[in-house]
Design a protein around this motif. Structure first.
Motif, short mmCIF file in Angstrom:
data_model
loop_
_atom_site.label_atom_id
_atom_site.label_comp_id
_atom_site.label_asym_id
_atom_site.label_seq_id
_atom_site.Cartn_x
_atom_site.Cartn_y
_atom_site.Cartn_z
N ASP A 71 0.83 -1.21 0.00
CA ASP A 71 0.00 0.00 0.00
C ASP A 71 0.86 1.26 0.00
N HIS A 72 1.89 1.25 0.84
CA HIS A 72 2.80 2.38 0.99
C HIS A 72 3.52 2.66 -0.34
N LEU A 73 4.07 1.60 -0.95
CA LEU A 73 4.78 1.75 -2.22
C LEU A 73 3.86 2.29 -3.31
N GLY A 74 2.62 1.80 -3.33
CA GLY A 74 1.66 2.20 -4.36
C GLY A 74 1.31 3.68 -4.34
N GLN A 75 1.56 4.34 -3.20
CA GLN A 75 1.22 5.75 -3.07
C GLN A 75 2.43 6.68 -3.00
N LEU A 76 3.63 6.10 -2.98
CA LEU A 76 4.83 6.93 -2.89
C LEU A 76 5.05 7.76 -4.14
N LYS A 77 5.59 8.96 -3.94
CA LYS A 77 5.98 9.82 -5.07
C LYS A 77 7.52 9.81 -5.15
N ASP A 78 8.05 10.21 -6.27
CA ASP A 78 9.50 10.33 -6.45
C ASP A 78 10.23 9.02 -6.16
N VAL A 79 9.70 7.93 -6.72
CA VAL A 79 10.35 6.62 -6.58
C VAL A 79 11.31 6.44 -7.75
N MET A 80 12.56 6.08 -7.45
CA MET A 80 13.53 5.83 -8.52
C MET A 80 13.15 4.56 -9.27
N LYS A 81 13.29 4.59 -10.59
CA LYS A 81 13.11 3.38 -11.40
C LYS A 81 14.52 2.80 -11.59
N ARG A 111 20.46 -2.03 -13.18
CA ARG A 111 21.78 -2.43 -12.67
C ARG A 111 22.63 -1.22 -12.29
N ALA A 112 22.64 -0.18 -13.10
CA ALA A 112 23.54 0.96 -12.87
C ALA A 112 23.24 1.73 -11.59
N ASP A 113 21.94 1.94 -11.31
CA ASP A 113 21.60 2.84 -10.20
C ASP A 113 21.02 2.15 -8.97
N MET A 114 20.87 0.84 -9.01
CA MET A 114 20.33 0.10 -7.86
C MET A 114 21.21 0.28 -6.61
N PRO A 115 22.55 0.11 -6.70
CA PRO A 115 23.37 0.31 -5.51
C PRO A 115 23.33 1.76 -5.00
N VAL A 116 23.21 2.72 -5.94
CA VAL A 116 23.15 4.13 -5.55
C VAL A 116 21.87 4.41 -4.75
N CYS A 117 20.76 3.87 -5.23
CA CYS A 117 19.47 4.02 -4.55
C CYS A 117 19.54 3.49 -3.11
N ILE A 118 20.15 2.31 -2.95
CA ILE A 118 20.27 1.70 -1.61
C ILE A 118 21.22 2.53 -0.75
N ALA A 119 22.35 2.94 -1.32
CA ALA A 119 23.36 3.71 -0.56
C ALA A 119 22.82 5.05 -0.08
N MET A 120 21.92 5.66 -0.87
CA MET A 120 21.38 6.98 -0.52
C MET A 120 20.12 6.91 0.32
N GLY A 121 19.67 5.68 0.63
CA GLY A 121 18.46 5.55 1.47
C GLY A 121 17.18 5.94 0.76
N ARG A 122 17.18 5.82 -0.57
CA ARG A 122 16.02 6.23 -1.37
C ARG A 122 15.02 5.09 -1.51
N ASN A 123 13.87 5.41 -2.12
CA ASN A 123 12.88 4.40 -2.51
C ASN A 123 13.09 4.06 -3.98
N GLY A 124 13.03 2.79 -4.31
CA GLY A 124 13.26 2.38 -5.69
C GLY A 124 12.34 1.25 -6.12
N ALA A 125 11.86 1.35 -7.35
CA ALA A 125 11.08 0.27 -7.96
C ALA A 125 12.00 -0.45 -8.93
N THR A 126 11.94 -1.78 -8.92
CA THR A 126 12.89 -2.56 -9.71
C THR A 126 12.37 -2.87 -11.11
N THR A 127 13.23 -2.63 -12.09
CA THR A 127 12.99 -3.04 -13.47
C THR A 127 13.26 -4.54 -13.60
N VAL A 128 13.17 -5.07 -14.80
CA VAL A 128 13.48 -6.48 -15.02
C VAL A 128 14.92 -6.78 -14.59
#
Length: 297
Positions: free
Chosen positions: A72-82, A85-102
């Protein structure tokens, strides 16, 4: 990396698990339809003998499976990173919210020991790639990460012949399920003959195990045609896709913004039929993925 209680219990019991991506939730549909669809897909996986693990990054933590509250929380979040491979570690390192591609979902699934992943359609070679070089990171991911990906083909907005040619170059097994030609996402037939055909989930699981036993890197791509009753045929789609692509060019829309823009315009141009078809094909892929995951056990 944290596991949802349901996924943790399945791991402990050695039960089959199917990974699910989260960009369809954050970048594919509006709330609450996105969460309702995610729940339907999860239920479909459970109904066919496996445990669903929807993958997302919340406040810098990689989640393998989401609770109802987190979904529910994810479904309503704004400014979620897509993330890919390139930006997944950056998203985690910066404490951001991210939705995963294939690609990112494959990486997370492999880290979590999950062998099968169900999605809608993979990314691929974009039309005009000979000048733009716009090729999805999903393709090289399939060549290096050992996860079986069940999809309805590459998204029909892409250059399908180049996409499958590129996968052949990378040595990725491309398997049409139950038919000789590759499907084209909303349509059952792309007109492109599949390099491989398999009709049985257990055979697909065995092929993945053989690939691992031989020490070959990479996964498998299983192209599962959309159910007949939900299909939008290529002749109906072609003019809409051409119109949407022309608009994207005129608006100088590029990189990660292209696919969400085109999918939204097709939703509008087909009066919502493309979204209904999208949900039907994801559900169908969830069913097949659950059967392949069960065959691994």
């Amino acid at each position: 990396m944290v596991f949802a209680p349901e996924v943790e219990a399945a791991r402990a019991a050695g039960q089959p698990i199917v990974a699910l991506e989260s960009t369809i939730i954050t970048h594919g549909m509006p709330f609450p339809q996105n969460v309702e669809t995610a729940r339907l897909v999860e239920a479909e996986v459970r109904a066919h003998g496996a445990t669903p693990a929807t993958i997302a990054i919340l406040d810098g933590t990689l989640h393998i499976g989401l609770t109802d509250a987190q979904l529910d929380h994810l479904g309503q979040l704004k400014d979620v990173m897509k993330v890919s491979r390139a930006d997944m570690p950056v998203c985690i390192a910066m404490g951001r919210n991210g939705a995963t591609t294939v690609a990112a979902t494959m990486i997370a699934a492999h880290l979590a020991g999950i062998k099968v992943f169900a999605t809608g359609g993979i990314g691929g070679v974009h039309r005009g790639a000979e000048t733009s070089y716009d090729i999805s990171a999903d393709l090289p991911e399939l060549a290096q990460t050992p996860v079986t990906v069940v999809c309805a083909g590459a998204k029909a907005i892409l250059d399908l012949p180049k996409t499958f040619e590129y996968l052949e170059t990378l040595g990725v097994p491309v398997i049409a399920f139950g038919q000789d030609n590759l499907p084209a996402f909303w349509s059952r037939d792309s007109g492109i003959k599949a390099p491989l055909r398999m009709d049985d989930a257990a055979d697909i699981a065995r092929a993945a195990q053989m690939r691992a036993a031989m020490g070959l890197p990479g996964g498998q791509l299983v192209a599962n045609p959309i159910p007949l009753e939900a299909e939008i045929t290529a002749d109906i789609l072609a003019p809409h896709i051409a119109a949407a692509l022309a608009e994207a060019d005129q608006g100088f829309i590029a990189a990660k913004a292209v696919t969400p823009f085109l999918l939204q315009r097709l939703f509008e141009l087909t009066d919502g039929a493309s979204l209904v078809a999208n949900i039907a094909l994801v559900m169908n892929n969830a069913r097949l993925a659950a059967r392949i995951a069960a065959a691994h056990h």
